[in-house]
Scaffold this motif. Structure first.
Motif, PDB file in Angstrom:
ATOM      1  N   HIS A   1       7.633  35.128   6.749  1.00 52.27           N
ATOM      2  CA  HIS A   1       8.570  35.269   5.646  1.00 52.27           C
ATOM      3  C   HIS A   1       8.558  33.973   4.848  1.00 52.27           C
ATOM      4  O   HIS A   1       8.675  32.897   5.413  1.00 52.27           O
ATOM      5  N   ILE A   2       8.425  34.095   3.555  1.00 53.59           N
ATOM      6  CA  ILE A   2       8.533  32.933   2.683  1.00 53.59           C
ATOM      7  C   ILE A   2       9.695  33.187   1.741  1.00 53.59           C
ATOM      8  O   ILE A   2       9.733  34.198   1.047  1.00 53.59           O
ATOM      9  N   THR A   3      10.665  32.312   1.771  1.00 50.66           N
ATOM     10  CA  THR A   3      11.776  32.386   0.847  1.00 50.66           C
ATOM     11  C   THR A   3      11.476  31.418  -0.281  1.00 50.66           C
ATOM     12  O   THR A   3      11.218  30.239  -0.034  1.00 50.66           O
ATOM     13  N   ILE A   4      11.484  31.918  -1.506  1.00 52.79           N
ATOM     14  CA  ILE A   4      11.168  31.105  -2.679  1.00 52.79           C
ATOM     15  C   ILE A   4      12.473  30.841  -3.425  1.00 52.79           C
ATOM     16  O   ILE A   4      13.112  31.764  -3.909  1.00 52.79           O
ATOM     17  N   PHE A   5      12.869  29.578  -3.490  1.00 50.61           N
ATOM     18  CA  PHE A   5      14.094  29.203  -4.159  1.00 50.61           C
ATOM     19  C   PHE A   5      13.792  28.788  -5.591  1.00 50.61           C
ATOM     20  O   PHE A   5      12.687  28.355  -5.907  1.00 50.61           O
ATOM     21  N   ASP A   6      14.789  28.916  -6.466  1.00 46.37           N
ATOM     22  CA  ASP A   6      14.637  28.417  -7.837  1.00 46.37           C
ATOM     23  C   ASP A   6      14.297  26.928  -7.777  1.00 46.37           C
ATOM     24  O   ASP A   6      14.769  26.205  -6.904  1.00 46.37           O
ATOM     25  N   GLY A   7      13.481  26.494  -8.679  1.00 44.85           N
ATOM     26  CA  GLY A   7      13.057  25.103  -8.700  1.00 44.85           C
ATOM     27  C   GLY A   7      11.758  24.887  -7.946  1.00 44.85           C
ATOM     28  O   GLY A   7      11.284  23.764  -7.834  1.00 44.85           O
ATOM     29  N   GLY A   8      11.171  25.939  -7.384  1.00 38.62           N
ATOM     30  CA  GLY A   8       9.872  25.824  -6.735  1.00 38.62           C
ATOM     31  C   GLY A   8       9.896  25.424  -5.274  1.00 38.62           C
ATOM     32  O   GLY A   8       8.862  25.119  -4.696  1.00 38.62           O
ATOM     33  N   TYR A   9      11.058  25.437  -4.614  1.00 34.19           N
ATOM     34  CA  TYR A   9      11.115  25.076  -3.205  1.00 34.19           C
ATOM     35  C   TYR A   9      10.888  26.312  -2.352  1.00 34.19           C
ATOM     36  O   TYR A   9      11.347  27.406  -2.666  1.00 34.19           O
ATOM     37  N   PHE A  10      10.172  26.130  -1.243  1.00 34.01           N
ATOM     38  CA  PHE A  10       9.818  27.238  -0.368  1.00 34.01           C
ATOM     39  C   PHE A  10      10.291  26.953   1.043  1.00 34.01           C
ATOM     40  O   PHE A  10      10.315  25.818   1.483  1.00 34.01           O
ATOM     41  N   GLN A  11      10.627  28.015   1.754  1.00 30.60           N
ATOM     42  CA  GLN A  11      10.915  27.909   3.176  1.00 30.60           C
ATOM     43  C   GLN A  11      10.102  28.988   3.862  1.00 30.60           C
ATOM     44  O   GLN A  11      10.153  30.152   3.479  1.00 30.60           O
ATOM     45  N   MET A  12       9.317  28.601   4.881  1.00 30.65           N
ATOM     46  CA  MET A  12       8.459  29.557   5.559  1.00 30.65           C
ATOM     47  C   MET A  12       8.884  29.648   7.013  1.00 30.65           C
ATOM     48  O   MET A  12       9.173  28.646   7.656  1.00 30.65           O
ATOM     49  N   SER A  13       8.942  30.871   7.552  1.00 28.34           N
ATOM     50  CA  SER A  13       9.271  31.047   8.959  1.00 28.34           C
ATOM     51  C   SER A  13       8.428  32.167   9.531  1.00 28.34           C
ATOM     52  O   SER A  13       8.088  33.117   8.841  1.00 28.34           O
ATOM     53  N   ASN A  14       8.094  32.030  10.797  1.00 28.50           N
ATOM     54  CA  ASN A  14       7.314  33.052  11.484  1.00 28.50           C
ATOM     55  C   ASN A  14       8.277  34.124  11.961  1.00 28.50           C
ATOM     56  O   ASN A  14       9.054  33.916  12.884  1.00 28.50           O
ATOM     57  N   ALA A  15       8.228  35.285  11.351  1.00 30.26           N
ATOM     58  CA  ALA A  15       9.175  36.359  11.652  1.00 30.26           C
ATOM     59  C   ALA A  15       9.014  36.862  13.078  1.00 30.26           C
ATOM     60  O   ALA A  15       9.962  37.311  13.694  1.00 30.26           O
ATOM     61  N   ARG A  16       7.822  36.772  13.621  1.00 28.30           N
ATOM     62  CA  ARG A  16       7.580  37.319  14.945  1.00 28.30           C
ATOM     63  C   ARG A  16       8.342  36.541  16.022  1.00 28.30           C
ATOM     64  O   ARG A  16       8.723  37.108  17.025  1.00 28.30           O
ATOM     65  N   ARG A  17       8.532  35.229  15.874  1.00 27.44           N
ATOM     66  CA  ARG A  17       9.201  34.428  16.883  1.00 27.44           C
ATOM     67  C   ARG A  17      10.720  34.453  16.748  1.00 27.44           C
ATOM     68  O   ARG A  17      11.405  33.827  17.526  1.00 27.44           O
ATOM     69  N   GLN A  18      11.262  35.155  15.772  1.00 22.00           N
ATOM     70  CA  GLN A  18      12.705  35.180  15.590  1.00 22.00           C
ATOM     71  C   GLN A  18      13.366  36.291  16.395  1.00 22.00           C
ATOM     72  O   GLN A  18      14.571  36.389  16.422  1.00 22.00           O
ATOM     73  N   ASN A  19      12.594  37.137  17.053  1.00 24.04           N
ATOM     74  CA  ASN A  19      13.125  38.271  17.777  1.00 24.04           C
ATOM     75  C   ASN A  19      13.422  37.865  19.223  1.00 24.04           C
ATOM     76  O   ASN A  19      12.598  38.039  20.101  1.00 24.04           O
ATOM     77  N   TYR A  20      14.616  37.278  19.456  1.00 20.57           N
ATOM     78  CA  TYR A  20      14.958  36.828  20.798  1.00 20.57           C
ATOM     79  C   TYR A  20      16.426  37.086  21.100  1.00 20.57           C
ATOM     80  O   TYR A  20      17.234  37.376  20.222  1.00 20.57           O
ATOM     81  N   ILE A  21      16.738  36.982  22.391  1.00 21.78           N
ATOM     82  CA  ILE A  21      18.113  37.072  22.864  1.00 21.78           C
ATOM     83  C   ILE A  21      18.313  35.914  23.837  1.00 21.78           C
ATOM     84  O   ILE A  21      17.372  35.485  24.500  1.00 21.78           O
ATOM     85  N   SER A  22      19.513  35.413  23.908  1.00 22.90           N
ATOM     86  CA  SER A  22      19.816  34.361  24.870  1.00 22.90           C
ATOM     87  C   SER A  22      20.252  35.015  26.185  1.00 22.90           C
ATOM     88  O   SER A  22      21.214  35.785  26.219  1.00 22.90           O
ATOM     89  N   VAL A  23      19.502  34.730  27.235  1.00 24.72           N
ATOM     90  CA  VAL A  23      19.806  35.257  28.570  1.00 24.72           C
ATOM     91  C   VAL A  23      20.139  34.063  29.455  1.00 24.72           C
ATOM     92  O   VAL A  23      19.281  33.233  29.725  1.00 24.72           O
ATOM     93  N   HIS A  24      21.383  33.965  29.869  1.00 25.38           N
ATOM     94  CA  HIS A  24      21.852  32.832  30.664  1.00 25.38           C
ATOM     95  C   HIS A  24      21.512  31.504  29.981  1.00 25.38           C
ATOM     96  O   HIS A  24      21.110  30.541  30.622  1.00 25.38           O
TER      97      HIS A  24
END
Length: 166
Positions: free
Chosen positions: A38-61
């Motif tokens: 996922h790339i989020t493109i903000f006004d002014g030309g700033y970008f934020q990139m994240s790997n969507a596949r690694r965001q699918n988690y749950i905290s177990v203990h």
């Protein structure tokens, strides 16, 4: 990663959806091992990139467990009986997953197995109590947690070759 390279990927490798003030884009690129990013493109030309596949988690203990439809005891979409209550830490990414199928679905790299000389590594998470077992403990403790005696799925032995190079 520099902003110029992200901008090049954003405009040359994908169609961009959305409008102001930011737009969301999804693409697949061989350089990124065919991962969904996922790339989020903000006004002014700033970008934020994240790997969507690694965001699918749950905290177990208190430990992040990555996978698909993971519950509070590490059961997942692929293995969800009452004794499917372990997660395995994979050496390739140092992340816990309930099974190799979950790793294939959410990680952006191939599975690596634990070697024979790594059996003292804590790599098994008991979903019942949160105890982290060494590989040696897990392989020798008769399909049960060494801390709380919760039963594990004995059928997992058929898949040891996918996790351990023994």
């Amino acid at each position: 990663m520099n902003k110029g390279f992200i901008r090049k990927l954003a405009y040359n490798k994908m169609g961009i959806e959305g409008g102001a003030p930011l737009r969301r884009a999804v693409f697949s690129d061989r350089w990124l091992h065919s991962s969904v990013v996922h790339i989020t493109i903000f006004d002014g030309g700033y970008f934020q990139m994240s790997n969507a596949r690694r965001q699918n988690y749950i905290s177990v203990h208190g430990i992040k467990v990555y996978g698909v439809e993971v519950d509070h005891q590490t059961r997942c979409k692929h293995y969800h009986s009452n004794v499917d209550i372990i997660a395995i830490r994979f050496p390739c990414c140092d992340a816990y997953h309930p099974c190799y199928e979950c790793h294939k679905e959410v990680a952006d790299h191939p599975v690596a197995r634990w070697s024979k000389d790594q059996t003292d590594e804590k790599a098994i998470l008991c979903g019942a109590c949160g105890h982290q077992l060494t590989i040696h403990e897990y392989l020798t403790h008769k399909s049960a947690c060494s801390a709380c005696n919760a039963n594990f799925n004995a059928g997992c032995r058929a898949h040891y070759h996918l996790y351990f190079d023994l």
